[in-house]
Design an enzyme around this catalytic site. Structure first.
Site, PDB file in Angstrom:
ATOM      1  N   HIS A  82       0.802  -1.229   0.000  1.00  0.00           N
ATOM      2  CA  HIS A  82       0.000   0.000   0.000  1.00  0.00           C
ATOM      3  C   HIS A  82       0.827   1.266   0.000  1.00  0.00           C
ATOM      4  O   HIS A  82       0.276   2.365   0.081  1.00  0.00           O
ATOM      5  CB  HIS A  82      -0.931   0.046   1.216  1.00  0.00           C
ATOM      6  CG  HIS A  82      -1.993  -0.997   1.209  1.00  0.00           C
ATOM      7  ND1 HIS A  82      -3.247  -0.771   0.693  1.00  0.00           N
ATOM      8  CD2 HIS A  82      -1.985  -2.272   1.631  1.00  0.00           C
ATOM      9  CE1 HIS A  82      -3.979  -1.869   0.821  1.00  0.00           C
ATOM     10  NE2 HIS A  82      -3.222  -2.801   1.389  1.00  0.00           N
TER      11      HIS A  82
ATOM     12  N   LYS B 122      -8.365  13.740   4.705  1.00  0.00           N
ATOM     13  CA  LYS B 122      -7.480  12.571   4.646  1.00  0.00           C
ATOM     14  C   LYS B 122      -6.479  12.768   5.767  1.00  0.00           C
ATOM     15  O   LYS B 122      -6.435  13.832   6.386  1.00  0.00           O
ATOM     16  CB  LYS B 122      -6.769  12.502   3.296  1.00  0.00           C
ATOM     17  CG  LYS B 122      -6.098  13.824   2.883  1.00  0.00           C
ATOM     18  CD  LYS B 122      -5.472  13.770   1.490  1.00  0.00           C
ATOM     19  CE  LYS B 122      -6.431  13.888   0.358  1.00  0.00           C
ATOM     20  NZ  LYS B 122      -6.429  12.784  -0.571  1.00  0.00           N
ATOM     21  N   ARG B 123      -5.665  11.740   6.071  1.00  0.00           N
ATOM     22  CA  ARG B 123      -4.637  11.920   7.081  1.00  0.00           C
ATOM     23  C   ARG B 123      -3.756  13.112   6.712  1.00  0.00           C
ATOM     24  O   ARG B 123      -3.539  13.391   5.528  1.00  0.00           O
ATOM     25  CB  ARG B 123      -3.784  10.647   7.205  1.00  0.00           C
ATOM     26  CG  ARG B 123      -4.526   9.475   7.822  1.00  0.00           C
ATOM     27  CD  ARG B 123      -4.987   9.786   9.245  1.00  0.00           C
ATOM     28  NE  ARG B 123      -3.856   9.908  10.149  1.00  0.00           N
ATOM     29  CZ  ARG B 123      -3.443   8.966  10.974  1.00  0.00           C
ATOM     30  NH1 ARG B 123      -4.081   7.808  11.040  1.00  0.00           N
ATOM     31  NH2 ARG B 123      -2.414   9.162  11.762  1.00  0.00           N
TER      32      ARG B 123
ATOM     33  N   LYS C 178       0.815  14.446   1.146  1.00  0.00           N
ATOM     34  CA  LYS C 178      -0.543  14.734   0.658  1.00  0.00           C
ATOM     35  C   LYS C 178      -0.748  16.232   0.388  1.00  0.00           C
ATOM     36  O   LYS C 178      -1.727  16.644  -0.206  1.00  0.00           O
ATOM     37  CB  LYS C 178      -1.575  14.224   1.660  1.00  0.00           C
ATOM     38  CG  LYS C 178      -1.550  12.700   1.834  1.00  0.00           C
ATOM     39  CD  LYS C 178      -2.546  12.250   2.889  1.00  0.00           C
ATOM     40  CE  LYS C 178      -2.450  10.772   3.223  1.00  0.00           C
ATOM     41  NZ  LYS C 178      -3.132   9.904   2.224  1.00  0.00           N
TER      42      LYS C 178
ATOM     43  N   THR D 225      -8.531   6.631  -1.935  1.00  0.00           N
ATOM     44  CA  THR D 225      -9.870   6.058  -2.067  1.00  0.00           C
ATOM     45  C   THR D 225     -10.920   7.127  -1.783  1.00  0.00           C
ATOM     46  O   THR D 225     -12.047   7.031  -2.280  1.00  0.00           O
ATOM     47  CB  THR D 225     -10.060   4.872  -1.103  1.00  0.00           C
ATOM     48  OG1 THR D 225      -9.505   5.219   0.173  1.00  0.00           O
ATOM     49  CG2 THR D 225      -9.386   3.621  -1.620  1.00  0.00           C
TER      50      THR D 225
ATOM     51  N   LYS E 121     -14.771   8.227  -3.562  1.00  0.00           N
ATOM     52  CA  LYS E 121     -16.036   8.540  -2.876  1.00  0.00           C
ATOM     53  C   LYS E 121     -16.571   9.883  -3.352  1.00  0.00           C
ATOM     54  O   LYS E 121     -17.775  10.033  -3.603  1.00  0.00           O
ATOM     55  CB  LYS E 121     -15.830   8.556  -1.355  1.00  0.00           C
ATOM     56  CG  LYS E 121     -15.387   7.199  -0.802  1.00  0.00           C
ATOM     57  CD  LYS E 121     -14.804   7.287   0.609  1.00  0.00           C
ATOM     58  CE  LYS E 121     -14.031   6.005   0.919  1.00  0.00           C
ATOM     59  NZ  LYS E 121     -13.212   6.105   2.146  1.00  0.00           N
TER      60      LYS E 121
HETATM   61  N1  N85 Z   1      -2.110   3.453   3.098  1.00  0.00           N
HETATM   62  C1  N85 Z   1      -2.445   3.459   4.398  1.00  0.00           C
HETATM   63  O1  N85 Z   1      -3.550   3.809   4.765  1.00  0.00           O
HETATM   64  N2  N85 Z   1      -1.503   3.014   5.277  1.00  0.00           N
HETATM   65  C2  N85 Z   1      -1.716   2.832   6.598  1.00  0.00           C
HETATM   66  O2  N85 Z   1      -2.773   3.068   7.145  1.00  0.00           O
HETATM   67  C3  N85 Z   1      -0.617   2.375   7.434  1.00  0.00           C
HETATM   68  C4  N85 Z   1       0.714   2.370   7.136  1.00  0.00           C
HETATM   69  C5  N85 Z   1       1.375   1.880   8.255  1.00  0.00           C
HETATM   70  C6  N85 Z   1       2.711   1.643   8.538  1.00  0.00           C
HETATM   71  C7  N85 Z   1      -3.072   3.874   2.098  1.00  0.00           C
HETATM   72  C8  N85 Z   1       3.053   1.127   9.784  1.00  0.00           C
HETATM   73  C9  N85 Z   1       2.065   0.881  10.718  1.00  0.00           C
HETATM   74  C10 N85 Z   1       0.709   1.121  10.420  1.00  0.00           C
HETATM   75  C11 N85 Z   1       0.394   1.620   9.178  1.00  0.00           C
HETATM   76  C12 N85 Z   1      -2.396   4.617   0.955  1.00  0.00           C
HETATM   77  O3  N85 Z   1      -1.709   5.749   1.455  1.00  0.00           O
HETATM   78  C13 N85 Z   1      -3.490   5.051   0.006  1.00  0.00           C
HETATM   79  O4  N85 Z   1      -2.941   5.692  -1.127  1.00  0.00           O
HETATM   80  N3  N85 Z   1      -0.810   1.940   8.648  1.00  0.00           N
HETATM   81  C14 N85 Z   1      -4.307   3.836  -0.434  1.00  0.00           C
HETATM   82  O5  N85 Z   1      -5.430   4.259  -1.155  1.00  0.00           O
HETATM   83  C15 N85 Z   1      -4.794   3.059   0.780  1.00  0.00           C
HETATM   84  O6  N85 Z   1      -3.705   2.713   1.599  1.00  0.00           O
HETATM   85  C16 N85 Z   1      -5.503   1.785   0.384  1.00  0.00           C
HETATM   86  O7  N85 Z   1      -4.732   1.049  -0.485  1.00  0.00           O
END
Ligand code: N85
Length: 815
Positions: free
Chosen positions: A354, A545-546, A551, A653, A657
């Protein structure tokens, strides 16, 4: 399923199970009573579905994920059971408003952002497509933190979402499993010369499953999300008891129960903490033991057909401990030899990546890993040794490549590269949008792509149109159904037929009425949460978004400051009034992201109270952005901001939406934006910025100071920022932000894209003033959004990776 019987049950739950008698005094009990009444109606279908899977002995997929961002369940259950309007009417007769009851439910916020919400959309699509897919995750006591804003700064508050109970889950203590940590391994030669390994002197923790029903759309199917909670074992630390330290040993139970206490709130950086590794192994081991126990009941230790019946999809590397854990279980618990165990393992795992951001790639310290999971480390070393031989065969003597590809990154603190482990052990490796999958092959995993090109594939993300259109936007949903029939709910491609109505004036005016209604709802939400009254005739320009530098919420703010500067200069001819909304959570340890939150706040404050801006421009930071907020936000948006530095956002995503709900996108050529633009046509998309290739090529000769000096608009914006115009009483707080923009090493190239962003925003403003043109574009966006249904995504996962049968749930007829 009739409203009378639902309301009858509801009354019984309320007065007897909850033992309440005044509904107006007990909103949460009203909600719980309704939730239980609906759950009862899911349970029968749930049992039938599971019985059908059992009976058919079909292949199954297990979606392993540390995150499932489910949001609320009530509205979703009602939509899927098709009881929404009748129940709303019946409750109305009791003086109860369904919308208000639904508001009582706490979001299940068991995820950070896109990755966790994707898992939730996938479960919805799997149930709707009648695929035997089960989700495995963790039942965090505390989900994603609640974001409070004080003096413009983010504060984190714990999200104790289970405090009032959770009506949707069913505890299954009889299915608990034991998880080992620590200890050491012993290798013995068995009587027939075979090697046996024992993992001993461990500290054990129990994993207790809680099942959550996942209903399909009006099809009788109910799948399962199984969430594990950690609990102390019965015999917990007997030694301590014997020594008489009763209270100390009871207190020590805490350690066990802490494992699933809290979700780690990082969405784009690994943190290397031991508790996080405990969580990952806990999920992997509990889920695999669960699957193997069921297998053993039927097949004993005969695993010859295991790969024909089981597939594990790894949601990023977070559950990758499942790879060595499956090897361990097959060898140490079920007596298979290495080759048999490996033949099975490498044919059951599929890995989804991802992110390409280096700081998010998980690398566990070998030392820590070995102390916590000694047996798994041995297995990983052996997987690596055998893998290295494969590389040596393919590229004899290429030591540099060996070093690059090794699962173990050597160094004074050696690390396990979890992504490489996942690739080596999986038969499928996918990215989440076309560009992202290509970049994976060209850069991050290039060596592996050369070795095993057949493993690599793309699965462009999608979102469920049931939650993100039908439930979130009932007014639009009605209009769609009246116009193209109701087939779009399970086949979003049907929305293409809308295009034929884009030039119909009556249809366009209906479209505007719907959008206006949703903007009013959003404006009310903004008023409640931010105390600012949005002008609903203005362009609603939204970025939620985060908060992360890649971003580029910062670029958005720079544009808003530029608009403010234009207003102050009197450059307001042909002005399009705008309400800009920015929302999202910053990781608690991410200082720069927190500065950006503060910046949005102070710029907003300056603009919103300036009479010169009245009727022209507003800017608000939306606190505590979450799934239930997005349900209102996406329906009310005019403009969707998807402005990441090209090559950095794997897919996105939220962009999908917004598109479904008829918002237009301003975006870079990044992630799924590229495919959105392809689907809707470049004339219906506001493109700006460098391409991913140009971003890479700019490294080494990026000169933001020169760009700023040469661009009068940007120069003025930087002047306002730099001279403290927005932070008179908090001198210097934005220095780190200013320095980042001026840095020739700014990885996000904010200054580089400013000019083309501002120009694209001009086009947006011009287009918005032409109501007919804008409405047409809006309709065409919804019409072209079919590809971005997660149903399409899941059908691709199934035909290319899982190969599951679609099983019609029998017997429970849907009335
Ligand atoms: N990635 C994403 O949401 N990643 C996490 O939530 C996440 C990374 C991570 C690393 C998103 C260590 C520990 C916990 C963690 C991408 O940024 C989007 O572009 N959590 C994408 O649309 C989405 O994943 C779904 O594929």
């Amino acid at each position: 399923m009739d409203a009378e019987s639902i309301v009858g049950d509801f009354r019984r739950y309320f007065s007897h199970t909850m033992a309440r008698d005044d509904a107006s005094q007990a909103a949460y009990y009203v909600y719980t009573s309704l939730a239980l009444s609906l759950r009862d109606r899911l349970v029968e279908r749930w049992k039938m579905t599971q019985a059908a899977y059992e009976e058919q002995d079909c292949k199954r997929t297990y979606y392993l994920s540390l995150e499932f961002l489910m949001g609320r369940a009530l509205g979703n259950a009602m939509l899927n059971l098709e009881v929404e309007s009748s129940t709303a009417d019946a409750l109305g007769k009791l003086g109860l408003l369904l919308e208000e009851i639904a508001e009582q439910e706490h979001d299940a916020g068991l995820g950070n952002g896109g990755l966790g919400r994707l898992a939730a959309c996938f479960l919805d699509s799997c149930a709707t497509l009648q695929l035997p897919v089960m989700g495995y995750g963790l039942r965090y006591e505390y989900g994603m933190f609640r974001q409070k804003i004080e003096n413009g700064y983010q504060l984190e508050e714990p999200d104790h979402w289970l405090r009032d109970g959770n009506s949707w889950e069913i505890e299954r203590p009889e299915l608990s499993v034991r998880i080992k940590f620590g200890g050491q391994t012993e290798h013995h030669l068995g009587p027939d010369g075979d090697r046996r390994v024992y993992w001993k002197y461990t500290q054990d923790v129990m994993a207790v499953p809680y099942d959550v029903p996942v209903p399909g759309y009006r099809n009788g199917t109910v799948n399962t999300l199984r969430l594990w909670k950690s609990a102390a074992t019965e015999e917990f630390d007997l030694g301590e008891f014997n020594a008489g330290s009763y209270t100390e040993s009871v207190a020590a139970k805490n350690d066990a129960e802490h494992i699933t206490m809290v979700l780690y709130p990082n969405d784009a950086s690994e943190n290397g903490k031991e508790l996080r590794l405990r969580q990952q192994y806990f999920l992997a081991s509990a889920s695999l033991q669960d699957v193997l126990r069921t297998w053993e009941l039927k097949h004993g230790n005969d695993f010859s057909t295991f790969v024909d019946k089981n597939c594990f999809q790894l949601n990023d590397t977070h559950p990758t401990c499942a790879v060595p854990e499956l090897m361990r279980l097959l060898m140490d618990e079920h007596g298979l030899d290495w080759d048999e165990a490996w033949r099975i393992t490498r044919r059951c795992f599929a890995y989804t990546n991802h992110t390409l951001l280096p700081e998010a790639l998980e690398r566990w310290s070998v030392g820590m890993f070995g102390r916590l999971l000694p047996r798994l480390l041995e297995i990983i070393y052996e997987i690596n040794a055998r893998f290295i031989m494969v590389v040596e065969q393919r590229w004899p003597g290429d030591m540099e490549r060996l070093r690059r590809m090794s699962i173990i990154e050597e160094g004074h603190d050696a690390k396990i590269r979890m992504a490489y482990l996942a690739v080596v052990a999986s038969f499928s490796v996918n990215g989440v949008a076309a560009l992202h999958s290509r970049l994976l092959q060209q850069y991050l995993l290039h060596d592996f792509y050369e070795l095993w090109p057949h493993k690599f594939n793309n699965k462009t993300n999608g979102v469920t149109p049931r939650r993100w259109l039908a439930a979130s936007n009932p007014a639009l949903s009605d209009l769609l159904t009246r116009t193209v029939g109701d087939g779009w709910l399970s086949d979003l491609g049907k929305l293409r037929a809308l295009a034929a109505h884009a030039d119909n004036a009556k249809f366009r005016s209906e479209w505007c009425v719907v959008k206006q209604k949703q903007k009013l709802r959003l404006a009310e939400l903004v008023q409640r949460n931010c105390g600012i009254k949005f002008d609903t005739s203005a362009l609603f320009d939204i970025q939620v978004k985060r908060i992360h530098e890649y971003k580029r919420q910062l670029l958005n703010v720079l544009h808003v400051i530029h608009l403010y500067d234009r207003i102050k200069r009197g450059d307001t001819a042909d002005w399009t009034p705008r309400c800009v909304l920015i929302g999202g959570k910053a990781a608690p340890g991410y200082a720069m992201a927190k500065h950006i939150v503060k910046l949005v706040g102070v710029v907003g404050e300056c603009i919103n109270k300036d009479p010169d801006c009245a009727g022209l421009l507003q800017l608000v930071f939306f606190p505590n952005y979450c799934v239930s907020a997005m349900e209102v936000i996406c329906a009310g948006a005019d403009l969707s901001e998807q402005i990441s530095t090209a090559g950095k956002e794997a897919s996105g995503t939220g962009n999908m939406k917004f598109m479904m709900n008829g918002a237009l996108t301003i975006g870079t050529l990044d992630g799924a934006n590229i495919e959105i633009r392809e689907e809707v046509g470049s004339e219906n998309f506001f493109l700006f910025g460098l391409s991913a290739e140009e971003v890479e090529a700019s490294r080494g000769h990026y000169d933001p100071a020169a760009i700023i000096a040469q661009d009068e608009d940007l120069r003025r914006v930087m002047l306002l920022l730099g001279n403290g115009h927005f932070n008179r009483f908090e001198v210097g707080i934005f220095d780190p932000i200013i320095a980042a923009i001026y840095s020739p090493h700014d990885p996000w190239l904010t200054a580089a894209d400013f000019r083309s962003y501002v120009d694209a925003q001009r086009e947006v403003a011009d287009a918005y003033r032409d109501v007919e043109r804008w409405t047409r574009m809006s309709i065409l966006n919804t019409a072209a959004s079919g590809k971005f249904s997660s149903d399409r995504t899941i059908l691709e996962y199934n035909s290319d990776i899982w190969h599951l049968p679609q099983l019609a749930a029998k017997s429970v007829k849907h009335e």
